[in-house]
Design an enzyme around this catalytic site. Sequence first.
Site, PDB file in Angstrom:
ATOM      1  N   PRO A   9       0.792  -1.222   0.000  1.00 44.90           N
ATOM      2  CA  PRO A   9       0.000   0.000   0.000  1.00 44.90           C
ATOM      3  C   PRO A   9       0.831   1.284   0.000  1.00 44.90           C
ATOM      4  O   PRO A   9       1.839   1.370   0.690  1.00 44.90           O
ATOM      5  CB  PRO A   9      -0.833  -0.096   1.285  1.00 44.90           C
ATOM      6  CG  PRO A   9      -0.251  -1.192   2.079  1.00 44.90           C
ATOM      7  CD  PRO A   9       0.462  -2.100   1.133  1.00 44.90           C
ATOM      8  N   ASN A  10       0.351   2.205  -0.792  1.00 40.94           N
ATOM      9  CA  ASN A  10       0.891   3.566  -0.890  1.00 40.94           C
ATOM     10  C   ASN A  10       2.203   3.671  -1.649  1.00 40.94           C
ATOM     11  O   ASN A  10       2.695   4.779  -1.880  1.00 40.94           O
ATOM     12  CB  ASN A  10       1.030   4.215   0.506  1.00 40.94           C
ATOM     13  CG  ASN A  10      -0.311   4.311   1.202  1.00 40.94           C
ATOM     14  OD1 ASN A  10      -1.259   4.837   0.621  1.00 40.94           O
ATOM     15  ND2 ASN A  10      -0.431   3.781   2.404  1.00 40.94           N
ATOM     16  N   ARG A  17       4.551  11.089  -2.067  1.00 40.77           N
ATOM     17  CA  ARG A  17       4.420  10.885  -0.630  1.00 40.77           C
ATOM     18  C   ARG A  17       5.755  11.100   0.081  1.00 40.77           C
ATOM     19  O   ARG A  17       6.737  10.445  -0.233  1.00 40.77           O
ATOM     20  CB  ARG A  17       3.983   9.426  -0.445  1.00 40.77           C
ATOM     21  CG  ARG A  17       3.947   8.916   0.934  1.00 40.77           C
ATOM     22  CD  ARG A  17       3.897   7.395   0.855  1.00 40.77           C
ATOM     23  NE  ARG A  17       3.645   6.799   2.126  1.00 40.77           N
ATOM     24  CZ  ARG A  17       3.933   5.548   2.415  1.00 40.77           C
ATOM     25  NH1 ARG A  17       4.475   4.754   1.491  1.00 40.77           N
ATOM     26  NH2 ARG A  17       3.677   5.052   3.591  1.00 40.77           N
ATOM     27  N   TYR A  22      10.918   9.006   1.405  1.00 39.01           N
ATOM     28  CA  TYR A  22      10.873   7.925   0.410  1.00 39.01           C
ATOM     29  C   TYR A  22      11.555   8.274  -0.916  1.00 39.01           C
ATOM     30  O   TYR A  22      11.630   7.430  -1.803  1.00 39.01           O
ATOM     31  CB  TYR A  22       9.414   7.521   0.162  1.00 39.01           C
ATOM     32  CG  TYR A  22       8.733   6.981   1.406  1.00 39.01           C
ATOM     33  CD1 TYR A  22       9.187   5.812   2.015  1.00 39.01           C
ATOM     34  CD2 TYR A  22       7.645   7.643   1.989  1.00 39.01           C
ATOM     35  CE1 TYR A  22       8.588   5.320   3.166  1.00 39.01           C
ATOM     36  CE2 TYR A  22       7.029   7.148   3.138  1.00 39.01           C
ATOM     37  CZ  TYR A  22       7.510   5.988   3.723  1.00 39.01           C
ATOM     38  OH  TYR A  22       6.920   5.490   4.863  1.00 39.01           O
ATOM     39  N   ASN A  74       7.966  -5.430  -0.558  1.00 39.54           N
ATOM     40  CA  ASN A  74       7.886  -4.282   0.344  1.00 39.54           C
ATOM     41  C   ASN A  74       6.415  -4.176   0.726  1.00 39.54           C
ATOM     42  O   ASN A  74       5.613  -3.618  -0.027  1.00 39.54           O
ATOM     43  CB  ASN A  74       8.356  -3.000  -0.349  1.00 39.54           C
ATOM     44  CG  ASN A  74       8.314  -1.816   0.617  1.00 39.54           C
ATOM     45  OD1 ASN A  74       7.711  -1.892   1.688  1.00 39.54           O
ATOM     46  ND2 ASN A  74       8.943  -0.721   0.221  1.00 39.54           N
ATOM     47  N   ALA A  77       2.995  -0.596   5.155  1.00 40.21           N
ATOM     48  CA  ALA A  77       2.582  -0.634   6.570  1.00 40.21           C
ATOM     49  C   ALA A  77       2.141  -2.025   7.020  1.00 40.21           C
ATOM     50  O   ALA A  77       2.168  -2.322   8.225  1.00 40.21           O
ATOM     51  CB  ALA A  77       1.459   0.372   6.799  1.00 40.21           C
ATOM     52  N   HIS A  80       4.076  -4.186   9.579  1.00 43.17           N
ATOM     53  CA  HIS A  80       4.049  -4.009  11.028  1.00 43.17           C
ATOM     54  C   HIS A  80       2.935  -4.793  11.726  1.00 43.17           C
ATOM     55  O   HIS A  80       2.936  -4.894  12.935  1.00 43.17           O
ATOM     56  CB  HIS A  80       3.943  -2.514  11.352  1.00 43.17           C
ATOM     57  CG  HIS A  80       4.888  -1.672  10.533  1.00 43.17           C
ATOM     58  ND1 HIS A  80       6.251  -1.888  10.531  1.00 43.17           N
ATOM     59  CD2 HIS A  80       4.680  -0.662   9.637  1.00 43.17           C
ATOM     60  CE1 HIS A  80       6.823  -1.034   9.691  1.00 43.17           C
ATOM     61  NE2 HIS A  80       5.894  -0.284   9.137  1.00 43.17           N
ATOM     62  N   ASP A  87       1.997 -15.243   7.192  1.00 40.99           N
ATOM     63  CA  ASP A  87       1.692 -16.667   6.986  1.00 40.99           C
ATOM     64  C   ASP A  87       1.943 -17.085   5.539  1.00 40.99           C
ATOM     65  O   ASP A  87       2.461 -18.173   5.276  1.00 40.99           O
ATOM     66  CB  ASP A  87       0.227 -16.958   7.347  1.00 40.99           C
ATOM     67  CG  ASP A  87       0.015 -17.088   8.854  1.00 40.99           C
ATOM     68  OD1 ASP A  87       1.003 -17.135   9.604  1.00 40.99           O
ATOM     69  OD2 ASP A  87      -1.165 -17.143   9.272  1.00 40.99           O
ATOM     70  N   GLU A  99      12.810  -8.961   1.931  1.00 40.09           N
ATOM     71  CA  GLU A  99      11.977  -7.778   2.182  1.00 40.09           C
ATOM     72  C   GLU A  99      12.836  -6.535   1.967  1.00 40.09           C
ATOM     73  O   GLU A  99      14.019  -6.511   2.323  1.00 40.09           O
ATOM     74  CB  GLU A  99      11.359  -7.780   3.585  1.00 40.09           C
ATOM     75  CG  GLU A  99      12.338  -7.588   4.692  1.00 40.09           C
ATOM     76  CD  GLU A  99      11.709  -7.203   6.041  1.00 40.09           C
ATOM     77  OE1 GLU A  99      10.707  -6.471   6.079  1.00 40.09           O
ATOM     78  OE2 GLU A  99      12.270  -7.635   7.062  1.00 40.09           O
ATOM     79  N   HIS A 101      12.705  -2.252   2.390  1.00 37.65           N
ATOM     80  CA  HIS A 101      12.039  -1.021   2.839  1.00 37.65           C
ATOM     81  C   HIS A 101      12.907   0.147   2.424  1.00 37.65           C
ATOM     82  O   HIS A 101      14.117   0.139   2.681  1.00 37.65           O
ATOM     83  CB  HIS A 101      11.851  -1.015   4.354  1.00 37.65           C
ATOM     84  CG  HIS A 101      10.989  -2.146   4.821  1.00 37.65           C
ATOM     85  ND1 HIS A 101       9.636  -2.136   4.675  1.00 37.65           N
ATOM     86  CD2 HIS A 101      11.317  -3.339   5.359  1.00 37.65           C
ATOM     87  CE1 HIS A 101       9.151  -3.275   5.132  1.00 37.65           C
ATOM     88  NE2 HIS A 101      10.144  -4.028   5.535  1.00 37.65           N
ATOM     89  N   SER A 103      12.855   3.164   3.586  1.00 34.34           N
ATOM     90  CA  SER A 103      13.313   3.899   4.772  1.00 34.34           C
ATOM     91  C   SER A 103      13.827   2.913   5.820  1.00 34.34           C
ATOM     92  O   SER A 103      13.572   1.706   5.720  1.00 34.34           O
ATOM     93  CB  SER A 103      12.150   4.709   5.347  1.00 34.34           C
ATOM     94  OG  SER A 103      11.141   3.836   5.828  1.00 34.34           O
ATOM     95  N   ARG A 108      12.443   5.120  12.952  1.00 32.20           N
ATOM     96  CA  ARG A 108      11.337   6.068  12.766  1.00 32.20           C
ATOM     97  C   ARG A 108      10.355   5.941  13.933  1.00 32.20           C
ATOM     98  O   ARG A 108      10.782   5.722  15.060  1.00 32.20           O
ATOM     99  CB  ARG A 108      10.679   5.791  11.397  1.00 32.20           C
ATOM    100  CG  ARG A 108      11.631   5.996  10.216  1.00 32.20           C
ATOM    101  CD  ARG A 108      10.941   5.732   8.898  1.00 32.20           C
ATOM    102  NE  ARG A 108       9.814   6.627   8.688  1.00 32.20           N
ATOM    103  CZ  ARG A 108       8.851   6.422   7.772  1.00 32.20           C
ATOM    104  NH1 ARG A 108       8.919   5.356   6.976  1.00 32.20           N
ATOM    105  NH2 ARG A 108       7.867   7.278   7.633  1.00 32.20           N
ATOM    106  N   ARG A 112       6.749   1.401  13.642  1.00 32.21           N
ATOM    107  CA  ARG A 112       7.413   0.866  12.439  1.00 32.21           C
ATOM    108  C   ARG A 112       8.538  -0.106  12.789  1.00 32.21           C
ATOM    109  O   ARG A 112       8.998  -0.875  11.941  1.00 32.21           O
ATOM    110  CB  ARG A 112       7.948   1.997  11.570  1.00 32.21           C
ATOM    111  CG  ARG A 112       6.862   2.828  10.945  1.00 32.21           C
ATOM    112  CD  ARG A 112       7.418   3.824   9.935  1.00 32.21           C
ATOM    113  NE  ARG A 112       6.519   4.943   9.795  1.00 32.21           N
ATOM    114  CZ  ARG A 112       5.437   4.966   9.010  1.00 32.21           C
ATOM    115  NH1 ARG A 112       5.161   3.935   8.243  1.00 32.21           N
ATOM    116  NH2 ARG A 112       4.650   6.021   8.961  1.00 32.21           N
TER     117      ARG A 112
HETATM  118  C1  DQA Z   1       8.011   1.285   4.008  1.00 28.01           C
HETATM  119  C2  DQA Z   1       8.005   1.591   5.514  1.00 28.01           C
HETATM  120  C3  DQA Z   1       6.638   1.378   6.112  1.00 28.01           C
HETATM  121  O1  DQA Z   1       6.649   1.673   7.495  1.00 28.01           O
HETATM  122  C4  DQA Z   1       5.642   2.286   5.448  1.00 28.01           C
HETATM  123  O2  DQA Z   1       4.348   2.058   5.972  1.00 28.01           O
HETATM  124  C5  DQA Z   1       5.650   2.166   3.965  1.00 28.01           C
HETATM  125  C6  DQA Z   1       6.938   2.048   3.280  1.00 28.01           C
HETATM  126  C7  DQA Z   1       9.345   1.625   3.359  1.00 28.01           C
HETATM  127  O3  DQA Z   1       9.544   1.247   2.208  1.00 28.01           O
HETATM  128  O4  DQA Z   1      10.182   2.299   3.982  1.00 28.01           O
HETATM  129  O5  DQA Z   1       4.617   2.238   3.311  1.00 28.01           O
HETATM  130  O6  DQA Z   1       7.795  -0.112   3.844  1.00 28.01           O
END
Ligand code: DQA
Length: 153
Positions: A9-10, A17, A22, A74, A77, A80, A87, A99, A101, A103, A108, A112
């Site tokens: 998401p996002n 954003r 990011y 990735n 959120a 978390h 699973d 994985e 990320h 950031s 942070r 997170r």
């Molecule tokens: C993220 C870190 C997450 O905490 C956040 O919710 C994201 C992006 C990252 O790529 O740093 O959406 O996964």
Amino acid sequence: MKIKVVNGPNLNLLGIRKPEVYGTITYQELTNQIQSFCAERGITVEIVQSNHEGSIVDAIHDAYFKGFNGLIINPGAYTHYSYAIRDALEAIEGVLKVEVHLSNIYARESFRAINVIRDVVDWSIVGKGIEGYFEAITWIASKKCRQRDTSSL
Ligand code: DQA
């Protein structure tokens, strides 16, 4: 060598954003760069993004059933708190899982720093921006995986 990249998401809002966290490149630019990076190395890559937990679970299953050698995820959120994604990752054996990320989630907000998937992936890259994706691809490729046999699936 086939690698699936799953963004949660996002991440489609990359470039819009919180650029100070990011980065400024757009999601489209990220996918273009991943495609070129893989093409130059003879790696087949499939990139998907979803804002929905169930679709991410489906994408993880797809990596397994379609014989991908590696999965880069990735989960945004969901990292978390999504036990469903955890699973699904735990369930797929034989696929190398990394994985990424953008950031450093450990430096942070305190929520997170909770990571429910860390111990069900093979490697974790945080805080390296988009370079993290290239590092993940290089890492999976370095494992020189053989073609997965999916004939019995
Ligand atoms: C993220 C870190 C997450 O905490 C956040 O919710 C994201 C992006 C990252 O790529 O740093 O959406 O996964």
